[in-house]
Design a protein around this motif. Sequence first.
Motif, PDB file in Angstrom:
ATOM      1  N   ALA B 299       0.827  -1.199   0.000  1.00 54.68           N
ATOM      2  CA  ALA B 299       0.000   0.000   0.000  1.00 54.68           C
ATOM      3  C   ALA B 299       0.862   1.250   0.000  1.00 54.68           C
ATOM      4  O   ALA B 299       0.515   2.262  -0.604  1.00 54.68           O
ATOM      5  N   LEU B 300       2.012   1.169   0.658  1.00 48.90           N
ATOM      6  CA  LEU B 300       2.919   2.318   0.690  1.00 48.90           C
ATOM      7  C   LEU B 300       3.400   2.642  -0.715  1.00 48.90           C
ATOM      8  O   LEU B 300       3.461   3.796  -1.126  1.00 48.90           O
ATOM      9  N   ILE B 301       3.733   1.597  -1.456  1.00 53.14           N
ATOM     10  CA  ILE B 301       4.206   1.828  -2.823  1.00 53.14           C
ATOM     11  C   ILE B 301       3.124   2.514  -3.651  1.00 53.14           C
ATOM     12  O   ILE B 301       3.380   3.477  -4.379  1.00 53.14           O
ATOM     13  N   ILE B 302       1.908   2.017  -3.526  1.00 48.64           N
ATOM     14  CA  ILE B 302       0.813   2.622  -4.287  1.00 48.64           C
ATOM     15  C   ILE B 302       0.619   4.062  -3.860  1.00 48.64           C
ATOM     16  O   ILE B 302       0.437   4.971  -4.693  1.00 48.64           O
ATOM     17  N   ALA B 303       0.709   4.309  -2.551  1.00 51.13           N
ATOM     18  CA  ALA B 303       0.534   5.678  -2.055  1.00 51.13           C
ATOM     19  C   ALA B 303       1.620   6.591  -2.611  1.00 51.13           C
ATOM     20  O   ALA B 303       1.360   7.735  -2.992  1.00 51.13           O
TER      21      ALA B 303
END
Lengths: 302, 442
Positions: B299-303
């Motif tokens: 999710a961090l990467i997507i964020a």
Amino acid sequence: MHQKPTNSFYRSKRSAVMMLLLAVVLLGGLLFPASHWAHQQTTGLRQRYNSKLSPVIMIPGSSATQNRFDDLVKILNSHGNKKHSLLKVKVYNDHRITYEGKIRPGDNEPIIVVGFENNKDGWENIQKQAYYFHLAFDQLSERYKFNNFKGIGHSNGGLIYATFLEKYFTDDDIVCKKLMTIASPFNFSEKSIAHKTQMLAYLIDHRQKLPADMTVYSLAGTESYESDGLVPEGSVRAGKYIFQKQVAHFTEITVTGEGSQHSDLPQNKQIVQYIQQYILDLDHGFGRPNGPNVADNDSHSN
Amino acid sequence: MSRVMTWLTQRMLDLQKRSFYVVLRQTMIVLFPFALVGSFARVLRMALLDPQGFGGTILQVTKWLPHYQGLHTLVGSFESLTLGIIAVLAAYHAASETAALYKQDKQIAGTTGLLTYALLFLTQVSATGQLSITSGAFHMQSLLYGLGVGYVVGQIFRWWGRHLSVLTDEAIIARSFSALPAIGTCFVLCAFIMTGMWLWGGAGKAQLVSLILGWEQHLVTGHWAWLGVIVLTLLTSLCQIIGLTGPLTMSNALSSSAFYENLAYALHHSNLQHVPNRFTDYTLYQSFGRFGGPGATLALIIAIVLVSRHRSTNMLAAWATIPTLFEVGLPLMIGIPLFLNPLYVIPFVVAPVVNVVVAALLIQMGAIIPAVYPVPLGTPGPLIAYLGTNGHWLCLMVGVLLLVLDVLIYLPFVRITDDVQEQLLIAKVTAEGGRRDAPKTN
């Protein structure tokens, strides 16, 4: 307050987006083979878990072939109510595996004999044979999905079993309930434990790998007070240093009298009795699993 | 918002002045390329080449890839000598950077740090008090220890070493001799600690480990299992962002009795609604808590891709995507760095807990079924629940939903980090009158 984005920023943003898309595509692509595998695996697991198959797997001694136990199987099938199918497996040096005979549908306790093209003596060969047995065992367990089995090893067969259980056998899905070794020279031709052969030293060193829930019977035959004509009793007894305190139960039995010469032992009356009593599953006697069309005396060795 | 931003920036400025933090940052920068290479090697090995891994079972690589065994060993060795020794490398660099801060001999300090760490953790005491050699504590889950030991060694050099400026004209031998007091101190301390660990006994450590594992088992069984898993998820994420092994990474979910009970039930009946243990670490944490490894870092990467304005952060996200997908979180740990980063503690800890809570609620309501079947090593996070339920589509949907939730959780923190980094840069530029030493932003 925020700096104006440069070209290198756009490039980096683009690579990040592309990697994410790649990840999504990868996941999507993996979805179908993965679910196919999952279905296969659960079906296989279910089959193995619910399987009632509990074969007896026998390994003959040196210079013997997969036909070694034909007489024994005949005798076992002539007593008792159960007729055990006989499946003979041969592993060649090039890892080819051939089958002879079949397991009758409905037979829950077939006898499987595994022989090898290389049936010579010596620790080097025993290790190779243990590997060949490992190959055959993997194939058998894949094909027949049993979740437990019993083992019988005559002479070197017992040594092969011990090596296999220590080196290759992982009891994740399959339990080795019982093992019977008949006249297995755990110290080769050494009479005394004071001289340990390389094989005995290895088997003792790695004995913790033996399944702890197994029951082991070590049978020795004696013609004289010291040997069965081929194998010194002291060598068979050396097995206790391997199995005792490692497995759940360990029993030693000495058989003497008529038919206790080394190669006669598998057909020896007392040993047949012990196999029926200790290794084979109890036969309740009321009704056979597949009803009235049971094979007659000869069909087990087709 | 701007007052919070100013407060945050000021706190980060203070933090960055502390010697430990400087050392941390420099060490992470140096370790990153190796962590990246090692992570790719690990993904390649686990997911593709390992016969029991994802590729081995699902893609059947063992059947069609020639020389896969050799490749497996080859790639595995790359993994072992990067990820497998990253704590040792961290000790080297931490010692070296710390010494450099105080103008001591970097290289000698670094080597001493490496050797001290290796010595401390090379030998392991077994439960029976036998000393033996192990490489267990050299890998990424001991990162904090590596950093800590290196930092301490560097500090020892600060007090017992000779200033480098004094040594510039002297011969090589003199340089070595002047380092001996510092090296000696380190090794003597090391010997004391090792003897202490030996005497206290492997029995002590083994007991501690089995105590923790037993307590863990206790927490995840019974009526309050769902709460136990939530607590353990929280603790594990907390441990991991500090660089330690968390309770749920210490134990193997697939060998717990709860797992076998569930599996046996599932194989016997076909209805997974009533498995005996619906809330275990496997059904909740492994299936939904870890999306991209610890801290739901996918999710961090997507964020980052959605909102980050920094070139280097975006590049990092691009490189870290594949490893994170296969649950190797190290590139992000070291690259951002997430490791010991106060700005990311909250989402790192909260996101998995949110996942676990939502999943537990859905299972409780009967909306989805718990995962009971084992999945191969290296399965990408989002697929675990799907495969573990033998293809229950709803689990995949829930996974996507949770991912969206996690991205929402991470978004504000990515923005904050972006802003703080900019402010720090501005502050540095004004403070040092034009001399830049912070990483370039665009």
